[in-house]
Structure formats: structure tokens, C-alpha cells
Design a protein around this motif. Structure first.
Motif, PDB file in Angstrom:
ATOM      1  N   ASN A  64     -32.227 -65.987 -30.838  1.00 27.89           N
ATOM      2  CA  ASN A  64     -32.235 -65.899 -31.967  1.00 27.89           C
ATOM      3  C   ASN A  64     -31.343 -65.176 -32.652  1.00 27.89           C
ATOM      4  OD1 ASN A  64     -35.119 -67.052 -33.130  1.00 27.89           O
ATOM      5  ND2 ASN A  64     -35.611 -66.008 -30.933  1.00 27.89           N
ATOM      6  N   ASP A  91     -28.455 -66.762 -35.350  1.00 29.00           N
ATOM      7  CA  ASP A  91     -28.573 -66.032 -36.558  1.00 29.00           C
ATOM      8  C   ASP A  91     -27.036 -65.587 -36.914  1.00 29.00           C
ATOM      9  OD1 ASP A  91     -29.391 -64.779 -39.072  1.00 29.00           O
ATOM     10  OD2 ASP A  91     -28.988 -62.953 -37.917  1.00 29.00           O
ATOM     11  N   HIS A  92     -26.407 -65.130 -35.996  1.00 22.37           N
ATOM     12  CA  HIS A  92     -24.995 -64.474 -36.057  1.00 22.37           C
ATOM     13  C   HIS A  92     -24.050 -65.699 -36.644  1.00 22.37           C
ATOM     14  CE1 HIS A  92     -21.596 -61.968 -35.890  1.00 22.37           C
ATOM     15  NE2 HIS A  92     -20.931 -62.991 -35.082  1.00 22.37           N
ATOM     16  N   VAL A 122     -34.568 -62.000 -39.576  1.00 20.15           N
ATOM     17  CA  VAL A 122     -34.692 -62.359 -38.292  1.00 20.15           C
ATOM     18  C   VAL A 122     -34.251 -61.070 -37.549  1.00 20.15           C
ATOM     19  CG1 VAL A 122     -33.323 -63.653 -36.666  1.00 20.15           C
ATOM     20  CG2 VAL A 122     -33.726 -64.653 -38.625  1.00 20.15           C
ATOM     21  N   CYS A 123     -33.611 -60.068 -37.873  1.00 16.33           N
ATOM     22  CA  CYS A 123     -33.139 -58.986 -36.937  1.00 16.33           C
ATOM     23  C   CYS A 123     -34.710 -58.220 -37.047  1.00 16.33           C
ATOM     24  CB  CYS A 123     -32.200 -58.187 -37.867  1.00 16.33           C
ATOM     25  SG  CYS A 123     -30.416 -59.025 -37.772  1.00 16.33           S
ATOM     26  N   GLY A 146     -31.076 -63.454 -42.394  1.00 13.46           N
ATOM     27  CA  GLY A 146     -30.624 -63.130 -40.956  1.00 13.46           C
ATOM     28  C   GLY A 146     -31.296 -61.402 -41.068  1.00 13.46           C
TER      29      GLY A 146
END
Length: 256
Positions: free
Chosen positions: A201, A205-206, A231-232, A228
């Protein structure tokens, strides 16, 4: 900057350090040479950088709530170090209480809280242009999941003694030949699932955020940075929540 380049590569002597580490530390085996790979110290340096920042932040927080300060009970204005740390800690403790109960949540908060801070800030630093998240590689994530794997077994033994391993044999002795392999596989699967889920994940995302920064660096990446950020936070929550569940299962007493 390339996919593996960060601001650290601009430091004098960094590339020489990485070349030295590659010469002495790079693993060379048949399986590794079959696949394309690139040795890099970047994730180690980023993880160490985040750890140092957290230590400095923790010392600053300790200074703010020191008994020697007359205003230690007065909340800060805005989102300062103290408010940020307390926000994360209170959220972690609240979730842990709902999973484990108050007593166990407080007991195991040092481990769970440390994981939350380390994973969260390693995830978030990947949203800063010129940095890579240390959690988008298996090396870092296996270290984290391995710590959880070892510690919840340690907690189980501390709570139950060697009788902890009895549950691997199942509820009845004549099913032990079947239950022991199943239990071992399920516990090892936890080690891999924690590491792979976090890596997949965060790496994805990155990559998305980086791609839009390269194409159109102004304004366009902002919505993806907001996603993002989500997500983090979610991946930190998932990792810490599963850690709480594993610990609670390991230390739980059977009801008779």
C-alpha cells in the motif's frame, strides 16, 4: 531525482558511504541475481532519520510536561509537538481499550505506541518531495512484523508460562497432529501479511504521488497527497490494530 534518490544523496560523501556499504553488505545469491534489484541504504537512513526526529520530539514533549513547569497542564495553542503527540497517543490508547480492555491497553501501550509513531511518520515522510518512505520496502517491514511476531509470543509466555504453547495442539490431544502444522502456518502467515500489506500500500501510494509530481508538480498532485495522507493513517491503523489483536489473543485466558 530518480526513484531511489533523495535529498540525502546531495550530502557530501553519501554516495561513497553507499558504495562502501554495497561492497560489504550486498547479498549475492542465485535467487537474488535472478531478479533485478538495486542495493540502497536510503530506507535505512530515512528510518534512522525519522527515529532521531521522534526522539527529539519525545524529549521536547517531556520538557513541556515536566513537573518543573508551572504551565504543564495548560494546552498549547495550535498543533504543536505536545498536541500532536497527545492526539496520536490518545487515539492509540482509545483503540487499544476497545480491543484489549483498559488494563491491557495501558500495559502494552509502550510497544504499540512506538510502532504507531514509527510507522506513521515513516509513511508520512514519503509525501514530502525528495524523501522515500522507509515502509515501502520489505527490509523495514519485516523488521517491524518480526518484532510484533516475537513480542506477542514473549507476552504469551510471560502470561501463561510454557502452557502458552499448549494451544498450538488444539482443544483435544488426538487432533494435535493436524492442529500444530495449521497453527504454525497461521502464525507465520501473520509475519508475512503484516509486512507485505504495509509495503504494497505504501509503495503504490508513493509511486502515484511521485508520478504526478514528475508530470505536473504544481497543484495537480495535491488531491493525491490528501489521499496519500489517508493511506498513511489507515495503514498505520491496520498494522497497529492487528498487533493489538495478536497480543490480546496471546495473553487471553480461556473461559471455563
Amino acid at each position: 531525482m530518480g526513484d531511489h534518490s533523495t535529498w540525502f544523496h546531495l550530502l557530501p560523501g553519501y554516495q561513497n558511504l553507499e558504495d562502501w556499504a554495497k561492497h560489504y553488505l550486498e547479498r549475492k545469491s542465485f535467487l537474488i541475481t535472478m531478479f533485478e534489484h538495486q542495493f540502497s541504504l536510503t530506507h535505512v537512513v530515512v528510518a534512522a532519520f525519522v527515529a532521531v526526529l521522534l526522539i527529539i520530539g519525545a524529549l521536547a514533549y517531556r520538557g513541556r510536561v515536566s513537573k518543573d513547569r508551572a504551565d504543564r497542564l495548560v494546552p498549547e495553542r495550535g498543533l504543536g509537538i505536545r498536541n500532536l503527540f497527545e492526539l496520536v497517543l490518545e487515539a492509540t490508547l482509545s483503540i487499544a481499550e476497545s480491543v484489549m480492555g483498559r488494563k491491557k491497553a495501558e500495559k502494552y501501550l509502550p510497544l504499540v505506541g512506538t510502532l504507531v509513531f514509527f510507522i506513521l511518520f515513516n509513511n508520512l515522510i514519503g509525501l514530502v518531495p525528495g524523501f522515500l518512505p522507509a515502509t515501502d520496502t520489505l527490509k523495514t517491514n519485516f523488521a517491524l512484523s518480526g518484532t510484533v511476531f516475537i513480542m506477542y509470543h514473549v507476552f504469551g509466555v510471560m502470561e501463561h508460562g510454557l502452557k502458552y504453547f499448549k494451544h498450538f495442539a488444539g482443544p483435544v490431544w488426538y487432533l494435535a497432529w493436524l492442529m500444530i502444522p495449521i497453527e504454525i502456518i497461521s502464525h507465520v502467515a501473520r509475519l508475512f501479511s503484516l509486512a507485505l500489506r504495509l509495503m504494497g500500500n505504501i509503495a503504490a501510494d508513493h509511486k502515484v504521488v511521485s508520478a504526478f509530481f514528475v508530470l505536473i508538480p504544481i497543484l495537480v498532485p495535491l488531491p493525491f497527497m490528501v489521499l496519500g495522507l489517508l493511506v498513511c493513517i489507515v495503514q498505520t491503523l491496520v498494522f497497529s490494530l492487528l498487533t493489538m489483536v495478536y497480543i490480546d489473543m496471546a495473553v487471553a485466558h480461556e473461559e471455563h
